[in-house]
Design a protein around this motif. Structure first.
Motif, short mmCIF file in Angstrom:
data_model
loop_
_atom_site.label_atom_id
_atom_site.label_comp_id
_atom_site.label_asym_id
_atom_site.label_seq_id
_atom_site.Cartn_x
_atom_site.Cartn_y
_atom_site.Cartn_z
N LYS A 75 38.12 33.08 51.24
CA LYS A 75 36.99 33.96 50.97
C LYS A 75 37.44 35.33 50.45
O LYS A 75 36.60 36.19 50.20
N ALA A 76 38.73 35.52 50.27
CA ALA A 76 39.26 36.82 49.84
C ALA A 76 38.94 37.07 48.37
O ALA A 76 38.91 36.15 47.56
N ASP A 77 38.72 38.34 48.04
CA ASP A 77 38.50 38.75 46.65
C ASP A 77 39.87 39.05 46.04
O ASP A 77 40.39 40.16 46.13
N LEU A 78 40.48 38.02 45.42
CA LEU A 78 41.84 38.15 44.91
C LEU A 78 41.93 39.19 43.80
O LEU A 78 42.91 39.94 43.72
N LYS A 79 40.94 39.23 42.94
CA LYS A 79 40.94 40.19 41.84
C LYS A 79 40.88 41.62 42.40
O LYS A 79 41.63 42.50 41.97
N GLY A 80 40.03 41.85 43.38
CA GLY A 80 39.94 43.16 44.01
C GLY A 80 41.23 43.54 44.71
O GLY A 80 41.68 44.70 44.63
N LYS A 84 43.64 46.70 43.82
CA LYS A 84 43.91 47.66 44.90
C LYS A 84 45.41 47.84 45.07
O LYS A 84 45.90 48.96 45.24
#
Length: 92
Positions: A75-80, A84
């Protein structure tokens, strides 16, 4: 290759090979072999073994399979997370 077994002693019969090479080269080879404390026959045999040995290249897929699998939250936002990390690294 012929093998002779005498009780607990095993000897491998070797075959002869006649080579014709330049006389100066032969003298240089004999001096080199004497310096390495091996015979010219042993040098030739080692060379032939190295030439006829099959090349074992490492396959990239085998190397990748040996790597540990990363633990990634589905469920992680890999792009974000990427941006970051880049911001902290490069100050964007």
């Amino acid at each position: 290759m012929r093998m002779i077994v005498n009780y607990a002693y095993i000897s491998i019969m070797k075959d002869r090979l006649n080579l014709t090479i330049d006389g100066e080269l032969l003298e240089a080879v004999k001096n080199y072999a004497a310096g390495k404390q091996i015979s010219v026959s042993e040098m030739v045999q080692r060379y032939f073994k190295s030439v006829t040995r099959p090349v074992r290249r490492k396959n990239i897929l085998d190397l990748v399979d040996k790597l540990d699998r990363p633990v990634i939250d589905s469920k992680a936002d890999l792009k974000g997370l990427f941006y970051k990390e880049q911001e902290g690294k490069y100050g964007f």
